[in-house]
Design a protein around this motif. Structure first.
Motif, PDB file in Angstrom:
ATOM      1  N   TRP A 166       0.830  -1.205   0.000  1.00 35.37           N
ATOM      2  CA  TRP A 166       0.000   0.000   0.000  1.00 35.37           C
ATOM      3  C   TRP A 166       0.866   1.257   0.000  1.00 35.37           C
ATOM      4  CZ3 TRP A 166      -0.684   3.546   4.180  1.00 35.37           C
ATOM      5  CH2 TRP A 166      -1.721   4.462   4.009  1.00 35.37           C
ATOM      6  N   LEU A 167       1.927   1.259   0.804  1.00 33.64           N
ATOM      7  CA  LEU A 167       2.846   2.402   0.815  1.00 33.64           C
ATOM      8  C   LEU A 167       3.500   2.583  -0.554  1.00 33.64           C
ATOM      9  CD1 LEU A 167       4.699   1.958   4.236  1.00 33.64           C
ATOM     10  CD2 LEU A 167       2.904   3.625   3.697  1.00 33.64           C
ATOM     11  N   ASP A 168       3.952   1.477  -1.138  1.00 34.34           N
ATOM     12  CA  ASP A 168       4.634   1.533  -2.426  1.00 34.34           C
ATOM     13  C   ASP A 168       3.722   2.038  -3.539  1.00 34.34           C
ATOM     14  OD1 ASP A 168       6.849   0.530  -1.137  1.00 34.34           O
ATOM     15  OD2 ASP A 168       6.576  -1.529  -1.854  1.00 34.34           O
ATOM     16  N   ASN A 169       2.416   1.814  -3.391  1.00 31.06           N
ATOM     17  CA  ASN A 169       1.453   2.216  -4.414  1.00 31.06           C
ATOM     18  C   ASN A 169       0.846   3.596  -4.145  1.00 31.06           C
ATOM     19  OD1 ASN A 169       1.739  -0.085  -6.001  1.00 31.06           O
ATOM     20  ND2 ASN A 169       0.238  -1.231  -4.806  1.00 31.06           N
ATOM     21  N   GLY A 170       1.524   4.382  -3.307  1.00 29.26           N
ATOM     22  CA  GLY A 170       1.107   5.754  -3.104  1.00 29.26           C
ATOM     23  C   GLY A 170       0.016   5.960  -2.090  1.00 29.26           C
ATOM     24  N   ARG A 171      -0.172   4.984  -1.200  1.00 28.95           N
ATOM     25  CA  ARG A 171      -1.155   5.097  -0.108  1.00 28.95           C
ATOM     26  C   ARG A 171      -2.572   5.337  -0.631  1.00 28.95           C
ATOM     27  NH1 ARG A 171       1.663   6.976   4.940  1.00 28.95           N
ATOM     28  NH2 ARG A 171       3.879   7.010   4.484  1.00 28.95           N
ATOM     29  N   ARG A 172      -2.897   4.742  -1.766  1.00 32.01           N
ATOM     30  CA  ARG A 172      -4.244   4.907  -2.317  1.00 32.01           C
ATOM     31  C   ARG A 172      -5.229   4.000  -1.582  1.00 32.01           C
ATOM     32  NH1 ARG A 172      -1.335   4.969  -7.277  1.00 32.01           N
ATOM     33  NH2 ARG A 172      -1.879   2.785  -7.659  1.00 32.01           N
ATOM     34  N   GLY A 173      -6.383   4.567  -1.243  1.00 35.17           N
ATOM     35  CA  GLY A 173      -7.394   3.785  -0.553  1.00 35.17           C
ATOM     36  C   GLY A 173      -7.092   3.662   0.929  1.00 35.17           C
ATOM     37  N   GLN A 174      -7.887   2.839   1.588  1.00 38.37           N
ATOM     38  CA  GLN A 174      -7.731   2.651   3.033  1.00 38.37           C
ATOM     39  C   GLN A 174      -6.504   1.815   3.343  1.00 38.37           C
ATOM     40  OE1 GLN A 174     -11.222   1.082   4.885  1.00 38.37           O
ATOM     41  NE2 GLN A 174     -10.325   0.989   6.937  1.00 38.37           N
ATOM     42  N   ALA A 175      -5.787   2.202   4.381  1.00 34.86           N
ATOM     43  CA  ALA A 175      -4.577   1.465   4.778  1.00 34.86           C
ATOM     44  C   ALA A 175      -4.959   0.071   5.287  1.00 34.86           C
ATOM     45  CB  ALA A 175      -3.828   2.222   5.858  1.00 34.86           C
ATOM     46  N   PRO A 176      -4.277  -0.980   4.792  1.00 38.99           N
ATOM     47  CA  PRO A 176      -4.542  -2.321   5.310  1.00 38.99           C
ATOM     48  C   PRO A 176      -3.869  -2.527   6.663  1.00 38.99           C
ATOM     49  CG  PRO A 176      -2.779  -2.408   3.691  1.00 38.99           C
ATOM     50  CD  PRO A 176      -3.269  -0.978   3.732  1.00 38.99           C
ATOM     51  N   GLN A 177      -4.239  -3.596   7.337  1.00 45.08           N
ATOM     52  CA  GLN A 177      -3.576  -3.926   8.583  1.00 45.08           C
ATOM     53  C   GLN A 177      -2.095  -4.188   8.315  1.00 45.08           C
ATOM     54  OE1 GLN A 177      -5.559  -7.192  10.497  1.00 45.08           O
ATOM     55  NE2 GLN A 177      -7.517  -6.110  10.639  1.00 45.08           N
ATOM     56  N   ARG A 178      -1.265  -3.818   9.280  1.00 48.64           N
ATOM     57  CA  ARG A 178       0.182  -3.918   9.094  1.00 48.64           C
ATOM     58  C   ARG A 178       0.701  -5.353   9.145  1.00 48.64           C
ATOM     59  NH1 ARG A 178       3.343   0.910  10.179  1.00 48.64           N
ATOM     60  NH2 ARG A 178       1.985   2.723  10.426  1.00 48.64           N
ATOM     61  N   ASN A 179      -0.076  -6.269   9.720  1.00 47.83           N
ATOM     62  CA  ASN A 179       0.449  -7.621   9.950  1.00 47.83           C
ATOM     63  C   ASN A 179       0.006  -8.637   8.908  1.00 47.83           C
ATOM     64  OD1 ASN A 179      -2.225  -7.716  10.650  1.00 47.83           O
ATOM     65  ND2 ASN A 179      -1.919  -8.844  12.563  1.00 47.83           N
ATOM     66  N   ILE A 180      -0.511  -8.182   7.769  1.00 45.47           N
ATOM     67  CA  ILE A 180      -0.891  -9.118   6.705  1.00 45.47           C
ATOM     68  C   ILE A 180       0.330  -9.357   5.822  1.00 45.47           C
ATOM     69  CG2 ILE A 180      -2.414  -9.540   4.758  1.00 45.47           C
ATOM     70  CD1 ILE A 180      -4.454  -7.688   6.071  1.00 45.47           C
ATOM     71  N   ILE A 181       0.849 -10.580   5.851  1.00 46.89           N
ATOM     72  CA  ILE A 181       2.095 -10.926   5.165  1.00 46.89           C
ATOM     73  C   ILE A 181       1.804 -11.432   3.756  1.00 46.89           C
ATOM     74  CG2 ILE A 181       4.206 -12.311   5.296  1.00 46.89           C
ATOM     75  CD1 ILE A 181       3.798 -10.256   7.532  1.00 46.89           C
ATOM     76  N   VAL A 182       2.582 -10.983   2.794  1.00 45.86           N
ATOM     77  CA  VAL A 182       2.386 -11.424   1.414  1.00 45.86           C
ATOM     78  C   VAL A 182       3.477 -12.391   0.954  1.00 45.86           C
ATOM     79  CG1 VAL A 182       1.118  -9.336   0.793  1.00 45.86           C
ATOM     80  CG2 VAL A 182       3.603  -9.396   0.473  1.00 45.86           C
ATOM     81  N   ARG A 183       4.460 -12.635   1.789  1.00 41.03           N
ATOM     82  CA  ARG A 183       5.505 -13.627   1.456  1.00 41.03           C
ATOM     83  C   ARG A 183       5.971 -14.269   2.751  1.00 41.03           C
ATOM     84  NH1 ARG A 183      10.702 -11.854  -2.080  1.00 41.03           N
ATOM     85  NH2 ARG A 183       9.090 -10.434  -2.865  1.00 41.03           N
ATOM     86  N   ALA A 184       5.943 -15.593   2.786  1.00 40.39           N
ATOM     87  CA  ALA A 184       6.354 -16.311   3.992  1.00 40.39           C
ATOM     88  C   ALA A 184       6.731 -17.728   3.612  1.00 40.39           C
ATOM     89  CB  ALA A 184       5.227 -16.323   5.026  1.00 40.39           C
ATOM     90  N   LEU A 185       7.385 -18.413   4.527  1.00 42.73           N
ATOM     91  CA  LEU A 185       7.774 -19.800   4.306  1.00 42.73           C
ATOM     92  C   LEU A 185       6.651 -20.734   4.746  1.00 42.73           C
ATOM     93  CD1 LEU A 185      10.553 -18.299   4.362  1.00 42.73           C
ATOM     94  CD2 LEU A 185      11.529 -20.395   5.317  1.00 42.73           C
ATOM     95  N   GLY A 186       6.386 -21.762   3.927  1.00 42.56           N
ATOM     96  CA  GLY A 186       5.507 -22.848   4.321  1.00 42.56           C
ATOM     97  C   GLY A 186       4.118 -22.817   3.753  1.00 42.56           C
ATOM     98  N   THR A 187       3.618 -21.628   3.371  1.00 39.82           N
ATOM     99  CA  THR A 187       2.227 -21.518   2.952  1.00 39.82           C
ATOM    100  C   THR A 187       2.026 -21.813   1.466  1.00 39.82           C
ATOM    101  OG1 THR A 187       2.502 -19.140   2.639  1.00 39.82           O
ATOM    102  CG2 THR A 187       1.676 -19.883   4.774  1.00 39.82           C
ATOM    103  N   GLY A 188       3.099 -21.982   0.737  1.00 39.94           N
ATOM    104  CA  GLY A 188       3.029 -22.326  -0.684  1.00 39.94           C
ATOM    105  C   GLY A 188       4.188 -23.226  -1.062  1.00 39.94           C
ATOM    106  N   GLU A 189       4.140 -23.772  -2.248  1.00 42.81           N
ATOM    107  CA  GLU A 189       5.193 -24.690  -2.686  1.00 42.81           C
ATOM    108  C   GLU A 189       6.504 -23.970  -2.968  1.00 42.81           C
ATOM    109  OE1 GLU A 189       3.957 -27.071  -5.949  1.00 42.81           O
ATOM    110  OE2 GLU A 189       2.495 -28.229  -4.778  1.00 42.81           O
ATOM    111  N   GLN A 190       6.426 -22.675  -3.264  1.00 41.87           N
ATOM    112  CA  GLN A 190       7.630 -21.931  -3.599  1.00 41.87           C
ATOM    113  C   GLN A 190       7.691 -20.631  -2.808  1.00 41.87           C
ATOM    114  OE1 GLN A 190       7.489 -21.359  -7.859  1.00 41.87           O
ATOM    115  NE2 GLN A 190       8.160 -23.451  -8.291  1.00 41.87           N
ATOM    116  N   VAL A 191       8.892 -20.188  -2.519  1.00 44.14           N
ATOM    117  CA  VAL A 191       9.101 -18.878  -1.905  1.00 44.14           C
ATOM    118  C   VAL A 191      10.429 -18.337  -2.421  1.00 44.14           C
ATOM    119  CG1 VAL A 191      10.358 -19.737   0.127  1.00 44.14           C
ATOM    120  CG2 VAL A 191       9.081 -17.587   0.269  1.00 44.14           C
ATOM    121  N   GLU A 192      10.477 -17.046  -2.631  1.00 43.64           N
ATOM    122  CA  GLU A 192      11.701 -16.394  -3.114  1.00 43.64           C
ATOM    123  C   GLU A 192      12.153 -15.373  -2.082  1.00 43.64           C
ATOM    124  OE1 GLU A 192      14.987 -15.741  -5.393  1.00 43.64           O
ATOM    125  OE2 GLU A 192      13.457 -17.287  -5.683  1.00 43.64           O
ATOM    126  N   PRO A 193      13.196 -15.673  -1.329  1.00 49.43           N
ATOM    127  CA  PRO A 193      13.677 -14.696  -0.346  1.00 49.43           C
ATOM    128  C   PRO A 193      14.397 -13.544  -1.022  1.00 49.43           C
ATOM    129  CG  PRO A 193      15.190 -16.547  -0.477  1.00 49.43           C
ATOM    130  CD  PRO A 193      14.029 -16.885  -1.378  1.00 49.43           C
TER     131      PRO A 193
END
Length: 266
Positions: A166-193
């Protein structure tokens, strides 16, 4: 500067906080090999603590096996050799994170969780490139790594969170919760650190931490604590930072590592 003259002194602490009943954070510290890792598990009763411990153990095992295989006999590497060593180290880190992700994802499937469900974990770490004066910094999620150099605190990671998007996209719209993760280990078959290589300087201080610290204690206050004069013992600094987070409510687990790179006698 001869890279062998730089050593790592480090301490780490973890605390459950004031609200949670379970500590889902894990950390691994191996100053002899210049390795520090923190994982912040997600999933509660689905096993966030298992995810974080699994990630820490797998990453540490893969990197330690590679570190033991890198013997340079204490000699100074040429610039070309340093570049190859750094590239090899970054590749090793990526392999370690991929292996950890695969292990946790397999555990989720074994326990009947669909893709994207079950336990997961963030990860942040650093590893001194064997035989060099460089360090690999790596992360996935919103656990952070800061470097204090000459009194200036710099964030070397970028949160993989919906709030950061949201910050990177210019703070458009309502701010989402800060603790929603979009990349993490274990929740998908692949992850790119995210992986980066940085040059070390004597007296560099690295702070690795879960968001139980940075989500509660302002960066300016963290910097003031880290730059106190005369410098307190590292253990006391860790305790002070945890106390500050708990004093502000302690809504999450709090884990941090302080790693200082120092000159040692030749």
């Amino acid at each position: 500067m001869h890279s062998a003259l730089i050593d790592m002194n480090a301490v780490g602490q973890t605390d459950v906080g004031r609200v949670r009943s379970r500590n889902e954070d894990s950390f691994h510290l191996d100053p002899a090999h210049g390795l520090a890792v923190i994982c912040d598990g997600m999933g509660g009763h689905a096993g966030g603590d298992i995810a974080s411990r699994t990630a820490v153990d797998v990453v540490a095992a893969v990197i330690a096996s590679r570190d033991h295989a890198c013997g340079h006999g204490g000699r100074t590497l040429s610039p070309a050799e340093e570049e190859r060593a750094a590239a090899d180290a970054a590749s090793t880190v990526r392999s370690a994170v991929v292996a950890a992700n695969r292990r946790i994802n397999a555990l989720n499937r074994q326990r009947g969780f669909a893709e994207g469900r079950g336990m997961g974990t963030t990860l942040v770490g650093l590893w001194r490139v064997p035989g060099t004066g460089r360090v690999v910094v790596f992360h996935a999620g919103d656990s952070r790594l800061y470097r204090l150099r000459h009194g200036e605190l710099r964030l070397l990671t970028r949160d993989h969170s919906l709030y950061q998007v949201w910050l990177d996209n210019g703070r458009r719209g309502q701010a989402p919760q800060r603790n929603i993760i979009v990349r993490a280990l274990g929740t998908g078959e692949q992850v790119e650190p995210d992986i980066a290589v940085h040059d070390l300087q004597p007296d560099d201080l690295y702070l690795l931490c879960s968001d139980g610290l940075t989500g509660i204690v302002p960066e300016g206050l963290i910097q003031r604590i880290l730059t106190q004069q005369p410098p307190p013992a590292a253990e006391d600094v860790c305790t002070k930072l945890i106390d500050l987070a708990n004093g502000a409510g302690g809504p999450d687990n709090i884990t941090l590592i302080l790693a200082r790179f120092v000159l040692v006698p030749a």
